[in-house]
Design an enzyme around this catalytic site. Structure first.
Site, PDB file in Angstrom:
ATOM      1  N   TRP A  34      25.489  47.750  34.081  1.00 14.08           N
ATOM      2  CA  TRP A  34      25.258  48.725  35.140  1.00 14.08           C
ATOM      3  C   TRP A  34      23.814  49.231  35.080  1.00 14.08           C
ATOM      4  O   TRP A  34      23.256  49.424  33.994  1.00 14.08           O
ATOM      5  CB  TRP A  34      26.207  49.910  34.998  1.00 14.08           C
ATOM      6  CG  TRP A  34      27.661  49.566  35.025  1.00 14.08           C
ATOM      7  CD1 TRP A  34      28.520  49.552  33.968  1.00 14.08           C
ATOM      8  CD2 TRP A  34      28.435  49.168  36.167  1.00 14.08           C
ATOM      9  NE1 TRP A  34      29.782  49.185  34.372  1.00 14.08           N
ATOM     10  CE2 TRP A  34      29.764  48.944  35.718  1.00 14.08           C
ATOM     11  CE3 TRP A  34      28.142  48.984  37.523  1.00 14.08           C
ATOM     12  CZ2 TRP A  34      30.784  48.549  36.580  1.00 14.08           C
ATOM     13  CZ3 TRP A  34      29.168  48.604  38.378  1.00 14.08           C
ATOM     14  CH2 TRP A  34      30.465  48.383  37.912  1.00 14.08           C
TER      15      TRP A  34
ATOM     16  N   GLU B 135      51.712  54.136  51.447  1.00 14.64           N
ATOM     17  CA  GLU B 135      50.705  54.947  50.754  1.00 14.64           C
ATOM     18  C   GLU B 135      51.360  55.796  49.660  1.00 14.64           C
ATOM     19  O   GLU B 135      50.784  56.000  48.588  1.00 14.64           O
ATOM     20  CB  GLU B 135      49.961  55.846  51.751  1.00 14.64           C
ATOM     21  CG  GLU B 135      49.128  55.100  52.776  1.00 14.64           C
ATOM     22  CD  GLU B 135      48.080  54.213  52.134  1.00 14.64           C
ATOM     23  OE1 GLU B 135      47.359  54.672  51.225  1.00 14.64           O
ATOM     24  OE2 GLU B 135      47.987  53.026  52.542  1.00 14.64           O
TER      25      GLU B 135
END
Length: 427
Positions: free
Chosen positions: A282, A251
């Site tokens: 969109w 991470e």
């Protein structure tokens, strides 16, 4: 007598601070400075939790400096104005600071460097907030990586313990001996937030890989805001990790991967990394966006995540993926809208990671989930919150007749997303 100034930015600590150490080793008295940047502050609410946190950390730094007969000079304004004023007031030899890789920071530092050079003052920057910066982990042909796994493998192959060695300030540091008045939050135009940044906890990282996807377990480290503002040293964190904690290390490597993506491809700030997705139409329905923001979609995990974010400034990483996928795929709202809302709310907001993760969820990014991967918000509950412990904490009406109906049908919304994406790519 000439002095040096160390400029704190994303490194709010004395311990293992590369730029500060270099300044102290240079031999001249070091004046420590922080600038509350008006061009950033003007976008924020007066009770912004991150400003409260920064102020608290600066107070700690100031208290530590007092033990050395010094104090922190805190200014407010645009950095170029503040620096022009400081160069008139003090005879400077050099400005020391740590590198920041974001586009705004690079432009800001370019202006200060030019201003300093005009006055015959050196401007020195140091690598501090990363183990490897933008040109240290490259492909064999010298180009940047755009896929995480080969980047991670190269990162790990070149990493040695020397890369995470830490150093404290010298035993007899030469700080500038003057006590400056430390401003209150009100002095800089803000007030204390009710939202608090939690202390980080790295005591149970061996279990991180097994439990990190279950939001009810609250097994996250809460480290990210501390890395964002540099209240901890990344070298100190990584030097304390063991091989059994590789999932957690991965991470931290993702963080550096996204930082170098932003550095090499600054266009990602407001464009798709993959231009083939530029044709997506969109829907960008503002009423639906408001429902998503308030956690009123009728999907338990989405609503719990958004309510947690609004109340605390945190959101579990698994849940971030679910809410982001829902916005981009189920509602067909541009990822930039979601990215901007997270930027307002997240305590750990960092442009590179936020942008990279939103583009990942939307399918438009450098190392993204394929566009046809649409998270099913119901099966995500089955897998990661089967007993509804997390959801019930934030959505107590979940599972009762008081809970709202889903705003869209999953199957229909999924098909609409697939069709819209395909049309956008083919257009």
């Amino acid at each position: 007598m000439k002095i040096n100034i160390f400029w704190f930015r994303r490194d709010l600590r004395l311990f293992d601070n590369k730029g500060l150490n270099a300044a102290l080793e240079a031999g001249k008295p070091v004046l420590c400075l922080f600038i509350f940047d008006d061009s950033i502050l003007k976008e924020l609410p007066e009770d912004d939790a991150r400003v409260t946190f920064i102020h608290q950390q600066l107070a700690k730094v100031n208290d530590q400096l007092k033990k050395h007969g010094s104090s922190l000079l805190v200014k407010k304004g645009t950095p170029s104005d503040v620096w022009a004023e400081l160069m008139e007031e003090h005879e400077l030899e050099a400005i020391y600071t740590n590198k920041d890789y974001e586009p705004y920071a690079r432009r800001r530092d370019g202006k200060i460097r030019d201003l300093a050079e005009d006055k015959g003052v050196e401007f020195k920057r140091f690598k501090d907030q990363v183990i490897f910066e933008e040109k240290e982990v490259l492909k064999d042909d010298g180009n940047p990586y755009t896929v995480y796994t080969p980047y991670k493998n190269k990162w790990l192959s070149i990493y040695t313990k020397k890369d995470s060695e830490v150093s404290d300030i010298p035993k007899k540091p030469s700080f500038f001996e003057k006590e400056f008045e430390f401003p209150s939050l009100e002095d800089i135009g803000f007030k204390k937030s009710e939202i608090e940044v939690k202390d980080y906890d790295l005591s149970d990282l061996e279990k991180y890989g097994a439990v990190r996807n279950f939001p009810a377990k609250d097994a996250t480290s809460y480290l990210s805001p501390h890395l964002r503002f540099g209240t901890v040293s990344i070298r100190n964190i990584i030097s304390g990790l063991f091989k059994s904690e590789q999932k957690f290390m991965n991470e931290l490597i993702w963080r550096e991967f996204f930082m170098q993506i932003l550095y090499h491809f600054p266009i990602v700030v407001d464009h798709n990394f993959r231009s083939k997705y530029d044709g997506i139409q969109w829907r960008n329905n503002e009423e639906e966006f408001e429902k998503w923001k308030k956690g009123k979609t009728g999907y338990g995990m989405v609503d719990a995540g958004m309510r947690e974010l609004n109340a605390t400034g945190y959101m579990h990483n698994r849940v971030r993926m679910v809410v982001a996928s829902f916005l981009c795929k189920h509602l067909l709202i541009d990822w930039k809208w979601g990215e901007a809302y997270f930027a307002q709310k997240l305590l750990d907001y960092e442009l590179s990671s936020n942008n990279g993760n939103w583009q990942w969820a939307a399918g438009t990014g450098c190392d993204a989930a394929p566009y046809f991967r649409v998270f099913n918000p119901m099966t995500q509950i089955e897998k990661f919150d089967k007993k509804h412990e997390y959801i019930k904490k934030w959505v107590p009406e979940f599972g009762t007749d008081k809970y709202i109906d889903p705003m869209v049908d999953h199957k229909e919304a999924r098909q609409r997303a697939l069709d819209t994406y395909k049309e956008g790519i083919d257009s």
